[in-house]
Design a protein around this motif. Structure first.
Motif, PDB file in Angstrom:
ATOM      1  N   MET A  51      26.213  53.023  46.346  1.00 41.05           N
ATOM      2  CA  MET A  51      27.296  52.120  45.980  1.00 41.05           C
ATOM      3  C   MET A  51      26.879  50.672  46.249  1.00 41.05           C
ATOM      4  SD  MET A  51      29.469  54.296  44.869  1.00 41.05           S
ATOM      5  CE  MET A  51      30.783  53.159  44.445  1.00 41.05           C
TER       6      MET A  51
ATOM      7  N   ARG B 115      25.894  53.068  41.453  1.00 40.06           N
ATOM      8  CA  ARG B 115      24.541  52.842  40.949  1.00 40.06           C
ATOM      9  C   ARG B 115      23.781  54.157  40.911  1.00 40.06           C
ATOM     10  NH1 ARG B 115      26.731  49.127  39.364  1.00 40.06           N
ATOM     11  NH2 ARG B 115      26.556  46.936  39.942  1.00 40.06           N
TER      12      ARG B 115
ATOM     13  N   PRO C 279      26.007  51.872  35.009  1.00 44.28           N
ATOM     14  CA  PRO C 279      27.214  52.707  35.071  1.00 44.28           C
ATOM     15  C   PRO C 279      27.960  52.783  33.740  1.00 44.28           C
ATOM     16  CG  PRO C 279      27.489  50.719  36.387  1.00 44.28           C
ATOM     17  CD  PRO C 279      26.067  50.770  35.976  1.00 44.28           C
ATOM     18  N   ASP C 280      27.886  51.705  32.941  1.00 40.35           N
ATOM     19  CA  ASP C 280      28.556  51.777  31.639  1.00 40.35           C
ATOM     20  C   ASP C 280      27.984  52.931  30.807  1.00 40.35           C
ATOM     21  OD1 ASP C 280      30.503  49.812  31.720  1.00 40.35           O
ATOM     22  OD2 ASP C 280      29.061  48.218  31.311  1.00 40.35           O
TER      23      ASP C 280
ATOM     24  N   LEU D 271      38.617  54.173  39.334  1.00 37.34           N
ATOM     25  CA  LEU D 271      38.962  55.549  38.991  1.00 37.34           C
ATOM     26  C   LEU D 271      38.911  55.762  37.482  1.00 37.34           C
ATOM     27  CD1 LEU D 271      42.043  56.271  41.314  1.00 37.34           C
ATOM     28  CD2 LEU D 271      39.624  56.826  41.720  1.00 37.34           C
ATOM     29  N   SER D 272      38.414  56.924  37.073  1.00 41.26           N
ATOM     30  CA  SER D 272      38.432  57.312  35.668  1.00 41.26           C
ATOM     31  C   SER D 272      39.757  57.988  35.346  1.00 41.26           C
ATOM     32  CB  SER D 272      37.302  58.307  35.389  1.00 41.26           C
ATOM     33  OG  SER D 272      36.072  57.668  35.505  1.00 41.26           O
TER      34      SER D 272
ATOM     35  N   GLU E 142      41.277  50.761  41.398  1.00 43.39           N
ATOM     36  CA  GLU E 142      41.258  50.027  40.137  1.00 43.39           C
ATOM     37  C   GLU E 142      41.321  51.045  39.012  1.00 43.39           C
ATOM     38  OE1 GLU E 142      38.228  47.030  39.909  1.00 43.39           O
ATOM     39  OE2 GLU E 142      38.862  46.098  41.783  1.00 43.39           O
TER      40      GLU E 142
ATOM     41  N   ASP F 263      42.702  47.321  35.901  1.00 44.73           N
ATOM     42  CA  ASP F 263      41.388  46.746  35.603  1.00 44.73           C
ATOM     43  C   ASP F 263      41.290  46.402  34.128  1.00 44.73           C
ATOM     44  OD1 ASP F 263      38.814  45.975  36.156  1.00 44.73           O
ATOM     45  OD2 ASP F 263      38.134  47.943  36.802  1.00 44.73           O
ATOM     46  N   ASP F 264      40.384  45.488  33.789  1.00 53.64           N
ATOM     47  CA  ASP F 264      40.106  45.135  32.387  1.00 53.64           C
ATOM     48  C   ASP F 264      41.383  44.748  31.655  1.00 53.64           C
ATOM     49  OD1 ASP F 264      37.657  46.012  33.175  1.00 53.64           O
ATOM     50  OD2 ASP F 264      37.557  47.736  31.846  1.00 53.64           O
TER      51      ASP F 264
ATOM     52  N   LYS G  56      36.557  40.312  32.235  1.00 54.55           N
ATOM     53  CA  LYS G  56      35.558  39.237  32.229  1.00 54.55           C
ATOM     54  C   LYS G  56      35.282  38.689  30.835  1.00 54.55           C
ATOM     55  CE  LYS G  56      31.441  42.206  32.548  1.00 54.55           C
ATOM     56  NZ  LYS G  56      32.018  43.512  32.932  1.00 54.55           N
TER      57      LYS G  56
ATOM     58  N   GLU H 199      37.704  38.356  36.995  1.00 53.21           N
ATOM     59  CA  GLU H 199      36.338  38.849  37.196  1.00 53.21           C
ATOM     60  C   GLU H 199      35.405  38.128  36.234  1.00 53.21           C
ATOM     61  OE1 GLU H 199      36.558  43.144  36.401  1.00 53.21           O
ATOM     62  OE2 GLU H 199      36.227  42.734  34.280  1.00 53.21           O
TER      63      GLU H 199
ATOM     64  N   VAL I 195      33.442  35.477  37.079  1.00 55.74           N
ATOM     65  CA  VAL I 195      33.373  34.041  37.370  1.00 55.74           C
ATOM     66  C   VAL I 195      31.907  33.694  37.646  1.00 55.74           C
ATOM     67  CG1 VAL I 195      34.187  32.180  38.856  1.00 55.74           C
ATOM     68  CG2 VAL I 195      35.683  34.124  38.354  1.00 55.74           C
TER      69      VAL I 195
ATOM     70  N   GLY J 197      32.833  37.348  40.938  1.00 50.72           N
ATOM     71  CA  GLY J 197      31.802  37.072  39.941  1.00 50.72           C
ATOM     72  C   GLY J 197      30.502  36.612  40.556  1.00 50.72           C
ATOM     73  N   TYR J 198      29.495  36.486  39.691  1.00 49.01           N
ATOM     74  CA  TYR J 198      28.147  36.138  40.149  1.00 49.01           C
ATOM     75  C   TYR J 198      28.126  34.800  40.871  1.00 49.01           C
ATOM     76  CZ  TYR J 198      26.557  39.858  36.939  1.00 49.01           C
ATOM     77  OH  TYR J 198      26.353  41.043  36.302  1.00 49.01           O
TER      78      TYR J 198
HETATM   79  P1  C2E Z   1      34.345  47.028  35.956  1.00 45.88           P
HETATM   80  O1  C2E Z   1      35.117  47.879  36.916  1.00 45.88           O
HETATM   81  O2  C2E Z   1      35.111  46.182  35.024  1.00 45.88           O
HETATM   82  O3  C2E Z   1      33.359  46.192  36.867  1.00 45.88           O
HETATM   83  C1  C2E Z   1      32.977  44.869  36.596  1.00 45.88           C
HETATM   84  C2  C2E Z   1      31.575  44.788  36.056  1.00 45.88           C
HETATM   85  O4  C2E Z   1      31.237  43.410  35.851  1.00 45.88           O
HETATM   86  C3  C2E Z   1      30.506  45.342  37.002  1.00 45.88           C
HETATM   87  O5  C2E Z   1      29.488  45.913  36.194  1.00 45.88           O
HETATM   88  C4  C2E Z   1      29.999  44.072  37.683  1.00 45.88           C
HETATM   89  O6  C2E Z   1      28.695  44.208  38.191  1.00 45.88           O
HETATM   90  C5  C2E Z   1      30.045  43.100  36.541  1.00 45.88           C
HETATM   91  N1  C2E Z   1      30.160  41.717  36.980  1.00 45.88           N
HETATM   92  C6  C2E Z   1      30.645  41.234  38.148  1.00 45.88           C
HETATM   93  N2  C2E Z   1      30.616  39.895  38.184  1.00 45.88           N
HETATM   94  C7  C2E Z   1      30.104  39.484  36.996  1.00 45.88           C
HETATM   95  C8  C2E Z   1      29.798  38.192  36.449  1.00 45.88           C
HETATM   96  O7  C2E Z   1      30.034  37.138  37.034  1.00 45.88           O
HETATM   97  N3  C2E Z   1      29.276  38.185  35.194  1.00 45.88           N
HETATM   98  C9  C2E Z   1      29.012  39.321  34.505  1.00 45.88           C
HETATM   99  N4  C2E Z   1      28.473  39.204  33.281  1.00 45.88           N
HETATM  100  N5  C2E Z   1      29.283  40.561  34.992  1.00 45.88           N
HETATM  101  C10 C2E Z   1      29.816  40.627  36.230  1.00 45.88           C
HETATM  102  P2  C2E Z   1      28.815  47.292  36.569  1.00 45.88           P
HETATM  103  O8  C2E Z   1      28.621  47.366  38.059  1.00 45.88           O
HETATM  104  O9  C2E Z   1      27.626  47.443  35.693  1.00 45.88           O
HETATM  105  O10 C2E Z   1      29.912  48.358  36.206  1.00 45.88           O
HETATM  106  C11 C2E Z   1      30.313  48.544  34.873  1.00 45.88           C
HETATM  107  C12 C2E Z   1      31.521  49.438  34.784  1.00 45.88           C
HETATM  108  O11 C2E Z   1      31.212  50.772  35.183  1.00 45.88           O
HETATM  109  C13 C2E Z   1      32.667  49.001  35.671  1.00 45.88           C
HETATM  110  O12 C2E Z   1      33.365  47.945  35.052  1.00 45.88           O
HETATM  111  C14 C2E Z   1      33.470  50.296  35.753  1.00 45.88           C
HETATM  112  O13 C2E Z   1      34.274  50.437  34.608  1.00 45.88           O
HETATM  113  C15 C2E Z   1      32.373  51.346  35.716  1.00 45.88           C
HETATM  114  N6  C2E Z   1      32.119  51.831  37.100  1.00 45.88           N
HETATM  115  C16 C2E Z   1      31.284  51.332  38.037  1.00 45.88           C
HETATM  116  N7  C2E Z   1      31.334  52.069  39.174  1.00 45.88           N
HETATM  117  C17 C2E Z   1      32.240  53.052  38.950  1.00 45.88           C
HETATM  118  C18 C2E Z   1      32.742  54.141  39.727  1.00 45.88           C
HETATM  119  O14 C2E Z   1      32.400  54.349  40.910  1.00 45.88           O
HETATM  120  N8  C2E Z   1      33.667  54.965  39.117  1.00 45.88           N
HETATM  121  C19 C2E Z   1      34.103  54.752  37.847  1.00 45.88           C
HETATM  122  N9  C2E Z   1      35.010  55.604  37.323  1.00 45.88           N
HETATM  123  N10 C2E Z   1      33.658  53.733  37.090  1.00 45.88           N
HETATM  124  C20 C2E Z   1      32.740  52.884  37.626  1.00 45.88           C
END
Ligand code: C2E
Ligand code: CA
Ligand code: CA
Ligand code: CA
Length: 277
Positions: free
Chosen positions: A41, A62, A73-74, A117-118, A148, A178-179, A202, A235, A237, A256-257
């Protein structure tokens, strides 16, 4: 000409086959990912605009695949959802995050984390009990865990979701949508859910400074959320200009980053000590 077309067709087909093979490989290997300790994680802070303090860390999954390397993860979450493996991952994730919170607590850091959560998790009638038992097992307070959920996850079965989330809300967990803005939920449906927080997607935040439309959407979302008594999180930022603008618009929390990228757990305490000296 006919030959070129044939070749192009072949290349497309090969691409498709390769993609398909990758998916099948990932689905097969997902089952071992937990037992083989390939999952971990990452944690990304949410910061309070006004106090500048960290209020929570979002936990993001991850997967380091032994031969294919890092899988985003996407890609693997949706494969896990479609192949019926998401519950295994979610259960591992809940335990992992709570164990981590427990460890931080042991080191004197009383932190809070939000998990994603899914749809299937939200529909899982055993989830509330599992969450509460796990929190209890690790000596954590319910308010240390946030959930979320996306609009689409909740809308698959709005009644069941409302019931499940209500139970968790009663127990003291915080719930975020979320989203927000990308799904199909109506406000009427949203109003039925015990939600505390809206996360502005975002896609609306990334170009806030240059896209007039995004600014309009973000401004009205914040106003709408506040009128419903909710906290607003932005998110994505990525720069100071967006952070300043979001502050002016009255957004409550930023993520955000620009603040921090998701980081492994072992970096969190050092990062916190630098950020909040
Ligand atoms: P999410 O929940 O909408 O998470 C936000 C995503 O935006 C994360 O991508 C994060 O790393 C990324 N992010 C954060 N700050 C910034 C920024 O400033 N700029 C940009 N461009 N991106 C930023 P990540 O980690 O690749 O995760 C993608 C998606 O995968 C998540 O979107 C979520 O829907 C899913 N996910 C991740 N972990 C889990 C989990 O444990 N369980 C479930 N069900 N879904 C997960
Ligand atoms: Ca999220
Ligand atoms: Ca999001
Ligand atoms: Ca997302």
């Amino acid at each position: 000409m006919a030959r070129r077309q044939h070749r192009r067709h072949q290349t497309y087909q090969e691409g498709q086959d390769e993609q398909h093979l990758r998916q099948l490989t990932l689905i097969r290997d997902l089952q071992e990912a937990v037992s083989e300790r390939q999952l971990w994680m990452a944690y990304q802070p949410k910061v309070d605009v006004r106090s500048g303090k960290v209020i929570q860390f979002e936990a993001l999954m991850r997967w380091q695949h032994p031969t294919l390397g890092f899988i985003p993860p996407d890609e693997f979450i949706s494969l896990a959802e479609r192949s019926g493996n998401i519950r295994i991952l979610s259960r591992w994730m809940i335990d992992s995050v709570c164990a981590q919170l427990h460890e931080w607590q042991h080191q004197g850091h009383h932190l809070s984390a939000a998990i994603n959560l899914s749809a299937e998790d939200v529909m899982d009638v055993d989830l509330p009990e599992l969450l509460l038992e796990t929190l209890n097992h690790y000596g954590l307070e319910p308010h240390q865990l946030g959930l979320e959920v996306t609009e689409s996850a909740v809308m698959q079965d709005a009644d069941l979701a409302a019931q499940s989330l209500e139970q968790l809300n009663q127990a003291g967990l915080f719930i975020a949508v979320d989203d927000f803005g990308t799904g199909y939920s109506s406000l009427a449906q949203l109003k039925r859910l015990p939600v505390h927080e809206l996360k502005i997607d975002k896609s609306f935040v990334l170009n806030l400074n240059t896209q007039e439309n995004d600014l309009t959407i973000v401004r009205s979302t914040i106003e709408l959320g506040h009128n419903l008594g909710l906290r607003l999180v932005a998110e994505g930022v990525e720069n100071q200009a967006s952070a300043t603008l979001l502050g002016q618009l009255g957004c409550d929390y930023l993520q955000g980053y620009w603040i921090a990228k998701p980081m492994p757990a072992y970096q969190v305490v050092d990062w916190l000590n630098d950020f909040e000296p």
